[in-house]
Design a protein around this motif. Sequence first.
Motif, PDB file in Angstrom:
ATOM      1  N   LEU A  50       0.869  -1.061   0.102  1.00  0.00           N
ATOM      2  CA  LEU A  50      -0.094   0.036   0.150  1.00  0.00           C
ATOM      3  C   LEU A  50       1.166   1.144   0.016  1.00  0.00           C
ATOM      4  N   VAL A  51       1.878   1.072   0.807  1.00  0.00           N
ATOM      5  CA  VAL A  51       3.040   2.346   0.731  1.00  0.00           C
ATOM      6  C   VAL A  51       4.333   1.676   0.409  1.00  0.00           C
ATOM      7  N   ARG A  52       5.421   2.554   0.252  1.00  0.00           N
ATOM      8  CA  ARG A  52       6.838   1.999   0.027  1.00  0.00           C
ATOM      9  C   ARG A  52       7.632   3.071   0.897  1.00  0.00           C
ATOM     10  N   PRO A  53       8.641   2.751   1.172  1.00  0.00           N
ATOM     11  CA  PRO A  53       9.691   3.399   1.877  1.00  0.00           C
ATOM     12  C   PRO A  53      10.387   4.518   0.710  1.00  0.00           C
ATOM     13  N   GLU A  54      10.395   5.515   1.032  1.00  0.00           N
ATOM     14  CA  GLU A  54      11.292   6.670  -0.005  1.00  0.00           C
ATOM     15  C   GLU A  54      12.177   7.350   1.036  1.00  0.00           C
TER      16      GLU A  54
END
Length: 177
Positions: free
Chosen positions: A37-41
């Motif tokens: 759903l989200v990804r680290p950036e």
Amino acid sequence: QALQAAAVLGQRFELQALRFLINAPAYECQGLVEHRLVRPEGPLFLFAHALIQEGAISSLLKRQRTGLPRQAAQWYSTPDTVLHAEHRDQAGEAGATQAYLEAAIEQSGLFRTERALQLARRGLEIAKPAERYALYCLEGEMLQLTGAITDSISTYRQACENTNSEVERCRALVGVA
């Protein structure tokens, strides 16, 4: 709950801000990341797709649609005046106009004229008549800096019409001049 709160924070969000909104100081985004759903950036997290964020926003209950943005405005009150203003606006708070003015002044001081102009204009859209004078003056100043002199003069004239103070009227007339 974390997904909805993250959606309120925006396409990119800080873990600390998310923890503040859901009142869970030890929360990690591992579940959101595992479900893609989200990804680290870097130090932030980014929604994997804008539709995920939009879906989470649309699933908010009415009380959450004002409560979460109000909390986000609280989180961003010091570190980011622009986000603070936008979240106060989203929450429908009375202080949103003043927050837009403060954010526009800050952006102007950082020589971000276009952004200051956008913020002042949004503030004017939601301002009550008594709150418009300072926003008109700021907009007039920003328009002058961008070279839109005719628009600047017109805006300063609107500032004149939105005050009963002789001092403020004089300042606006200097802008017209």
